[in-house]
Scaffold this motif. Structure first.
Motif, PDB file in Angstrom:
ATOM      1  N   ASP A   3       2.662   0.867   7.114  1.00 51.07           N
ATOM      2  CA  ASP A   3       1.218   0.948   7.328  1.00 51.07           C
ATOM      3  C   ASP A   3       0.732   2.394   7.330  1.00 51.07           C
ATOM      4  N   LEU A   4       1.536   3.289   7.876  1.00 47.58           N
ATOM      5  CA  LEU A   4       1.183   4.707   7.886  1.00 47.58           C
ATOM      6  C   LEU A   4       1.089   5.245   6.461  1.00 47.58           C
ATOM      7  N   VAL A   5       2.081   4.941   5.645  1.00 51.05           N
ATOM      8  CA  VAL A   5       2.083   5.402   4.252  1.00 51.05           C
ATOM      9  C   VAL A   5       0.870   4.849   3.513  1.00 51.05           C
ATOM     10  N   GLN A   6       0.600   3.581   3.715  1.00 43.77           N
ATOM     11  CA  GLN A   6      -0.530   2.951   3.032  1.00 43.77           C
ATOM     12  C   GLN A   6      -1.855   3.561   3.492  1.00 43.77           C
ATOM     13  N   TRP A   7      -2.000   3.780   4.770  1.00 43.71           N
ATOM     14  CA  TRP A   7      -3.240   4.356   5.302  1.00 43.71           C
ATOM     15  C   TRP A   7      -3.463   5.771   4.765  1.00 43.71           C
ATOM     16  N   LEU A   8      -2.417   6.605   4.815  1.00 46.25           N
ATOM     17  CA  LEU A   8      -2.547   7.969   4.314  1.00 46.25           C
ATOM     18  C   LEU A   8      -2.917   7.987   2.832  1.00 46.25           C
ATOM     19  N   ALA A   9      -2.256   7.145   2.053  1.00 47.66           N
ATOM     20  CA  ALA A   9      -2.532   7.099   0.613  1.00 47.66           C
ATOM     21  C   ALA A   9      -3.963   6.651   0.344  1.00 47.66           C
ATOM     22  N   ARG A  10      -4.419   5.641   1.057  1.00 45.15           N
ATOM     23  CA  ARG A  10      -5.782   5.146   0.830  1.00 45.15           C
ATOM     24  C   ARG A  10      -6.840   6.174   1.205  1.00 45.15           C
ATOM     25  N   GLU A  11      -6.522   7.039   2.151  1.00 46.92           N
ATOM     26  CA  GLU A  11      -7.471   8.086   2.527  1.00 46.92           C
ATOM     27  C   GLU A  11      -7.562   9.178   1.458  1.00 46.92           C
ATOM     28  N   LEU A  12      -6.521   9.306   0.650  1.00 43.60           N
ATOM     29  CA  LEU A  12      -6.491  10.355  -0.371  1.00 43.60           C
ATOM     30  C   LEU A  12      -7.097   9.938  -1.703  1.00 43.60           C
ATOM     31  N   VAL A  13      -7.049   8.660  -2.035  1.00 43.37           N
ATOM     32  CA  VAL A  13      -7.415   8.209  -3.373  1.00 43.37           C
ATOM     33  C   VAL A  13      -8.834   7.653  -3.435  1.00 43.37           C
ATOM     34  N   GLN A  15      -9.461   4.954  -5.788  1.00 46.06           N
ATOM     35  CA  GLN A  15      -9.252   3.529  -6.074  1.00 46.06           C
ATOM     36  C   GLN A  15      -8.301   2.946  -5.022  1.00 46.06           C
ATOM     37  N   LYS A  16      -8.859   2.617  -3.880  1.00 46.83           N
ATOM     38  CA  LYS A  16      -8.069   2.178  -2.735  1.00 46.83           C
ATOM     39  C   LYS A  16      -7.321   0.862  -2.980  1.00 46.83           C
ATOM     40  N   ASP A  17      -7.881  -0.006  -3.806  1.00 50.72           N
ATOM     41  CA  ASP A  17      -7.240  -1.296  -4.078  1.00 50.72           C
ATOM     42  C   ASP A  17      -5.983  -1.162  -4.929  1.00 50.72           C
ATOM     43  N   ALA A  18      -5.800  -0.028  -5.584  1.00 55.61           N
ATOM     44  CA  ALA A  18      -4.638   0.169  -6.454  1.00 55.61           C
ATOM     45  C   ALA A  18      -3.418   0.696  -5.693  1.00 55.61           C
ATOM     46  N   VAL A  19      -3.575   0.997  -4.410  1.00 60.79           N
ATOM     47  CA  VAL A  19      -2.469   1.535  -3.619  1.00 60.79           C
ATOM     48  C   VAL A  19      -1.481   0.414  -3.300  1.00 60.79           C
ATOM     49  N   ARG A  20      -0.217   0.646  -3.649  1.00 63.40           N
ATOM     50  CA  ARG A  20       0.857  -0.305  -3.374  1.00 63.40           C
ATOM     51  C   ARG A  20       2.002   0.459  -2.713  1.00 63.40           C
ATOM     52  N   VAL A  21       2.526  -0.093  -1.633  1.00 62.77           N
ATOM     53  CA  VAL A  21       3.658   0.512  -0.942  1.00 62.77           C
ATOM     54  C   VAL A  21       4.741  -0.544  -0.794  1.00 62.77           C
ATOM     55  N   GLU A  22       5.917  -0.208  -1.273  1.00 60.95           N
ATOM     56  CA  GLU A  22       7.055  -1.111  -1.138  1.00 60.95           C
ATOM     57  C   GLU A  22       8.119  -0.395  -0.312  1.00 60.95           C
ATOM     58  N   ALA A  23       8.598  -1.068   0.726  1.00 63.84           N
ATOM     59  CA  ALA A  23       9.639  -0.504   1.590  1.00 63.84           C
ATOM     60  C   ALA A  23      10.980  -1.112   1.204  1.00 63.84           C
ATOM     61  N   ILE A  24      11.937  -0.249   0.915  1.00 63.33           N
ATOM     62  CA  ILE A  24      13.273  -0.691   0.532  1.00 63.33           C
ATOM     63  C   ILE A  24      14.267  -0.116   1.536  1.00 63.33           C
ATOM     64  N   GLU A  25      15.021  -0.989   2.181  1.00 61.94           N
ATOM     65  CA  GLU A  25      16.014  -0.551   3.155  1.00 61.94           C
ATOM     66  C   GLU A  25      17.282  -0.148   2.411  1.00 61.94           C
ATOM     67  N   LEU A  34       5.601   4.491  -3.421  1.00 65.20           N
ATOM     68  CA  LEU A  34       4.140   4.511  -3.444  1.00 65.20           C
ATOM     69  C   LEU A  34       3.656   4.492  -4.880  1.00 65.20           C
ATOM     70  N   THR A  35       2.769   3.558  -5.185  1.00 67.65           N
ATOM     71  CA  THR A  35       2.154   3.461  -6.505  1.00 67.65           C
ATOM     72  C   THR A  35       0.642   3.537  -6.323  1.00 67.65           C
ATOM     73  N   ASP A  73       8.945   8.040  -2.295  1.00 70.06           N
ATOM     74  CA  ASP A  73       8.974   8.196  -3.746  1.00 70.06           C
ATOM     75  C   ASP A  73       7.590   7.849  -4.270  1.00 70.06           C
ATOM     76  N   ILE A  74       6.990   8.775  -4.993  1.00 69.63           N
ATOM     77  CA  ILE A  74       5.691   8.544  -5.605  1.00 69.63           C
ATOM     78  C   ILE A  74       5.944   8.166  -7.051  1.00 69.63           C
ATOM     79  N   LEU A  75       5.629   6.934  -7.383  1.00 70.59           N
ATOM     80  CA  LEU A  75       5.889   6.415  -8.727  1.00 70.59           C
ATOM     81  C   LEU A  75       4.669   6.614  -9.614  1.00 70.59           C
ATOM     82  N   ASP A  76       4.920   6.919 -10.872  1.00 73.31           N
ATOM     83  CA  ASP A  76       3.795   7.044 -11.804  1.00 73.31           C
ATOM     84  C   ASP A  76       3.762   5.890 -12.762  1.00 73.31           C
TER      85      ASP A  76
END
Length: 76
Positions: A3-13, A15-25, A34-35, A73-76
């Motif tokens: 949630d922290l990663v998603q919140w920070l990313a949405r504050e920066l961009v 197009q907030k709906d395009a933010v995707r965060v996948e957590a991999i253990e 982060l996409t 990881d910031i994915l392009d």
């Protein structure tokens, strides 16, 4: 922390709906992938990577408070 990663990313961009965060253990760490929209990629990385570095520092501090390790990881 996801949630922290998603919140920070949405504050920066824009197009907030395009933010995707996948957590991999992984072994001893959680990898957050982060996409964002292609137009917002520069906003997340920042000039010279300064924004991305600050993003990773905040994430690392939050993870260490929980006795964990986190990687962004910031994915392009």
């Amino acid at each position: 922390m996801r949630d922290l990663v998603q919140w920070l990313a949405r504050e920066l961009v824009e197009q907030k709906d395009a933010v995707r965060v996948e957590a991999i253990e992984r072994d001893r760490a959680t990898v957050f992938e982060l996409t964002v929209a292609p137009d917002d990629l520069g906003r997340v990385i920042g000039r010279g990577g300064k924004t991305a570095k600050a993003f990773r520092t905040v994430l690392d501090c939050a993870a260490r408070r929980q006795g964990r390790r986190a990687v962004l990881d910031i994915l392009d």
